[in-house]
Design a protein around this motif. Sequence first.
Motif, PDB file in Angstrom:
ATOM      1  N   GLU A 188     107.832 170.948  54.860  1.00 53.66           N
ATOM      2  CA  GLU A 188     108.435 171.301  53.571  1.00 53.66           C
ATOM      3  C   GLU A 188     109.939 171.041  53.519  1.00 53.66           C
ATOM      4  O   GLU A 188     110.534 171.116  52.453  1.00 53.66           O
ATOM      5  CB  GLU A 188     108.204 172.796  53.290  1.00 53.66           C
ATOM      6  N   ARG A 189     110.569 170.755  54.670  1.00 54.28           N
ATOM      7  CA  ARG A 189     112.029 170.764  54.734  1.00 54.28           C
ATOM      8  C   ARG A 189     112.654 169.402  55.037  1.00 54.28           C
ATOM      9  O   ARG A 189     113.685 169.064  54.475  1.00 54.28           O
ATOM     10  CB  ARG A 189     112.498 171.745  55.818  1.00 54.28           C
ATOM     11  N   ASP A 190     112.062 168.665  55.964  1.00 56.07           N
ATOM     12  CA  ASP A 190     112.750 167.541  56.578  1.00 56.07           C
ATOM     13  C   ASP A 190     112.387 166.209  55.937  1.00 56.07           C
ATOM     14  O   ASP A 190     111.199 165.896  55.755  1.00 56.07           O
ATOM     15  CB  ASP A 190     112.409 167.463  58.070  1.00 56.07           C
ATOM     16  N   VAL A 191     113.416 165.418  55.641  1.00 53.97           N
ATOM     17  CA  VAL A 191     113.199 164.031  55.253  1.00 53.97           C
ATOM     18  C   VAL A 191     112.696 163.275  56.482  1.00 53.97           C
ATOM     19  O   VAL A 191     113.216 163.440  57.582  1.00 53.97           O
ATOM     20  CB  VAL A 191     114.504 163.396  54.726  1.00 53.97           C
ATOM     21  N   VAL A 192     111.667 162.484  56.293  1.00 59.76           N
ATOM     22  CA  VAL A 192     111.110 161.665  57.373  1.00 59.76           C
ATOM     23  C   VAL A 192     111.251 160.206  56.968  1.00 59.76           C
ATOM     24  O   VAL A 192     110.694 159.784  55.952  1.00 59.76           O
ATOM     25  CB  VAL A 192     109.633 162.001  57.656  1.00 59.76           C
ATOM     26  N   PHE A 193     112.010 159.468  57.765  1.00 58.16           N
ATOM     27  CA  PHE A 193     112.206 158.054  57.459  1.00 58.16           C
ATOM     28  C   PHE A 193     111.124 157.207  58.127  1.00 58.16           C
ATOM     29  O   PHE A 193     110.699 157.471  59.244  1.00 58.16           O
ATOM     30  CB  PHE A 193     113.596 157.597  57.927  1.00 58.16           C
ATOM     31  N   ASP A 194     110.701 156.208  57.396  1.00 66.43           N
ATOM     32  CA  ASP A 194     109.805 155.163  57.882  1.00 66.43           C
ATOM     33  C   ASP A 194     108.428 155.652  58.319  1.00 66.43           C
ATOM     34  O   ASP A 194     107.903 155.206  59.351  1.00 66.43           O
ATOM     35  CB  ASP A 194     110.476 154.377  59.014  1.00 66.43           C
ATOM     36  N   PRO A 195     107.774 156.541  57.549  1.00 67.61           N
ATOM     37  CA  PRO A 195     106.354 156.775  57.824  1.00 67.61           C
ATOM     38  C   PRO A 195     105.615 155.452  57.643  1.00 67.61           C
ATOM     39  O   PRO A 195     105.880 154.712  56.687  1.00 67.61           O
ATOM     40  CB  PRO A 195     105.947 157.801  56.755  1.00 67.61           C
ATOM     41  N   PRO A 196     104.706 155.111  58.536  1.00 69.12           N
ATOM     42  CA  PRO A 196     104.077 153.790  58.448  1.00 69.12           C
ATOM     43  C   PRO A 196     103.356 153.523  57.133  1.00 69.12           C
ATOM     44  O   PRO A 196     103.465 152.431  56.557  1.00 69.12           O
ATOM     45  CB  PRO A 196     103.103 153.798  59.632  1.00 69.12           C
ATOM     46  N   ILE A 197     102.624 154.531  56.629  1.00 70.30           N
ATOM     47  CA  ILE A 197     101.796 154.354  55.433  1.00 70.30           C
ATOM     48  C   ILE A 197     101.986 155.568  54.533  1.00 70.30           C
ATOM     49  O   ILE A 197     102.008 156.708  55.009  1.00 70.30           O
ATOM     50  CB  ILE A 197     100.314 154.202  55.820  1.00 70.30           C
ATOM     51  N   VAL A 198     102.137 155.310  53.216  1.00 72.47           N
ATOM     52  CA  VAL A 198     102.264 156.406  52.256  1.00 72.47           C
ATOM     53  C   VAL A 198     101.240 156.218  51.141  1.00 72.47           C
ATOM     54  O   VAL A 198     100.703 155.139  50.938  1.00 72.47           O
ATOM     55  CB  VAL A 198     103.694 156.494  51.678  1.00 72.47           C
ATOM     56  N   SER A 199     101.007 157.289  50.420  1.00 75.61           N
ATOM     57  CA  SER A 199      99.935 157.317  49.422  1.00 75.61           C
ATOM     58  C   SER A 199     100.314 156.583  48.147  1.00 75.61           C
ATOM     59  O   SER A 199     101.440 156.694  47.643  1.00 75.61           O
ATOM     60  CB  SER A 199      99.580 158.766  49.076  1.00 75.61           C
ATOM     61  N   GLY A 200      99.326 155.878  47.582  1.00 74.38           N
ATOM     62  CA  GLY A 200      99.527 155.175  46.323  1.00 74.38           C
ATOM     63  C   GLY A 200      99.499 156.063  45.103  1.00 74.38           C
ATOM     64  O   GLY A 200      99.714 155.579  43.991  1.00 74.38           O
ATOM     65  N   CYS A 201      99.259 157.363  45.265  1.00 75.28           N
ATOM     66  CA  CYS A 201      99.205 158.228  44.083  1.00 75.28           C
ATOM     67  C   CYS A 201     100.575 158.435  43.458  1.00 75.28           C
ATOM     68  O   CYS A 201     100.674 158.759  42.268  1.00 75.28           O
ATOM     69  CB  CYS A 201      98.536 159.552  44.415  1.00 75.28           C
ATOM     70  N   PHE A 202     101.654 158.262  44.261  1.00 78.63           N
ATOM     71  CA  PHE A 202     103.021 158.388  43.754  1.00 78.63           C
ATOM     72  C   PHE A 202     103.906 157.556  44.670  1.00 78.63           C
ATOM     73  O   PHE A 202     104.256 157.999  45.769  1.00 78.63           O
ATOM     74  CB  PHE A 202     103.455 159.851  43.753  1.00 78.63           C
ATOM     75  N   MET A 203     104.227 156.347  44.226  1.00 79.28           N
ATOM     76  CA  MET A 203     105.098 155.445  44.999  1.00 79.28           C
ATOM     77  C   MET A 203     106.295 155.105  44.116  1.00 79.28           C
ATOM     78  O   MET A 203     106.159 154.396  43.117  1.00 79.28           O
ATOM     79  CB  MET A 203     104.354 154.174  45.410  1.00 79.28           C
ATOM     80  N   PHE A 204     107.447 155.638  44.477  1.00 78.40           N
ATOM     81  CA  PHE A 204     108.665 155.446  43.684  1.00 78.40           C
ATOM     82  C   PHE A 204     109.486 154.336  44.348  1.00 78.40           C
ATOM     83  O   PHE A 204     110.057 154.533  45.424  1.00 78.40           O
ATOM     84  CB  PHE A 204     109.457 156.748  43.620  1.00 78.40           C
ATOM     85  N   PHE A 205     109.535 153.182  43.708  1.00 74.57           N
ATOM     86  CA  PHE A 205     110.145 151.985  44.275  1.00 74.57           C
ATOM     87  C   PHE A 205     111.474 151.638  43.605  1.00 74.57           C
ATOM     88  O   PHE A 205     111.678 151.929  42.415  1.00 74.57           O
ATOM     89  CB  PHE A 205     109.240 150.769  44.041  1.00 74.57           C
ATOM     90  N   ARG A 206     112.342 150.990  44.353  1.00 72.35           N
ATOM     91  CA  ARG A 206     113.330 150.125  43.717  1.00 72.35           C
ATOM     92  C   ARG A 206     112.549 148.915  43.206  1.00 72.35           C
ATOM     93  O   ARG A 206     111.806 148.272  43.967  1.00 72.35           O
ATOM     94  CB  ARG A 206     114.390 149.674  44.712  1.00 72.35           C
TER      95      ARG A 206
END
Length: 281
Positions: A188-206
Motif C-alpha cells: 500500500e505504501r511503496d512505489v515499485v519500479f520496473d515490475p516485469p508485467i502489469v495489468s491491462g485493466c488500467f495502463m496509464f501511458f505517455r
Amino acid sequence: MNTTRELGNEDEGLSVSMVVYRPDVKQLAQTLSSLARAYAVLRQARPTIKLDVWMVDNGGLPEMSAAFADFEFRGARCSIITGHGNVGYGCGHNLAIAHAVSRYHLVLNPDIDLDPDALTRAVEFFESHPDVGLLTPRIGDETGHIQYLCRRYPTLFDLFVRGFLPARARSLFSRRLVRYEMCDVINERDVVFDPPIVSGCFMFFRTKVLKRLTGFDPRYFLYFEDYDLSLRTHAVARIAYVPTIRVLHHGGGAARKGSAHIRMFVASAFRFFNRFGWKWL
C-alpha cells in the motif's frame, strides 16, 4: 461509423480508450461516472487539460448519450468507434490509439472505478519521473483488498495454478503464487519500479511511448496482450507501480467465464510463450 477525429494539444491532452463487448450497462455507467469525477479533480489542478474519451464498440454497446453527458458538461469530448465487429481487446484499443495525439493515454477496462484523485496523481507522478513511460495503480477488489496484478515472468505451471485451481488447491502452492504475483514487494505504501508485467485493466501511458510501441499486438484476441505490451515497454521506458493511484476492479478470471474464455486464454498463452520463451516449472 468509424470516427477519425484527432485529439487536442499534445502538451495538455489526456485520452482514454475503452473497449466494450456486450457490456454490463450499470457497471459501464459506474466506470464512466468515476472517470468523469476524476477528470473534474484533474481540471481543478490543471484547468487547461483536455480529455477525449474513445469508446470502442466491439458489439452490443447501448445508447451512450446519457452516460456521456457528464463529460460533455465538463468540456470533454466523447466518441464512439463502431462498425468494425468484434476485433478483440488489443486491436480495439489500437483503433483509438491510432488517432491519439494527447500527451497521456489511459487504457481502461469498463469494469474499473477510479478514485477521484487517480488521474491527478498519475499526471503528477509522470511530471516528477520523466524516465517512466507506463504507470500501474494500486488495484483493489470489492472488499477493499489489493489485487496483486503485477507479475513476474510466468511459468506454465504458475498460470495453471493461478487461473484454474480452486482456492483450497491453490493454497498448496502459495509460495509460488507469492513470487509470481509479486506479493513480496507490492504493498500500500511503496512505489515499485520496473515490475516485469502489469495489468491491462488500467495502463496509464505517455502517448509517445505507446505510439513507439505501436500499441497492442493485434494477434492476441483476448488475454496476454497486456503481458506482451508490458515486456515490450521495458525496451523503451520504465514502468512504475504507484500505490497512491487507486482504482477498484470488478473483473474475474478466465476459468470463471466459461469454456470459450479458457480456449482464448490457452491460445494467447501459446502465442505469448512462443514469442518470449517457454518456462514450464
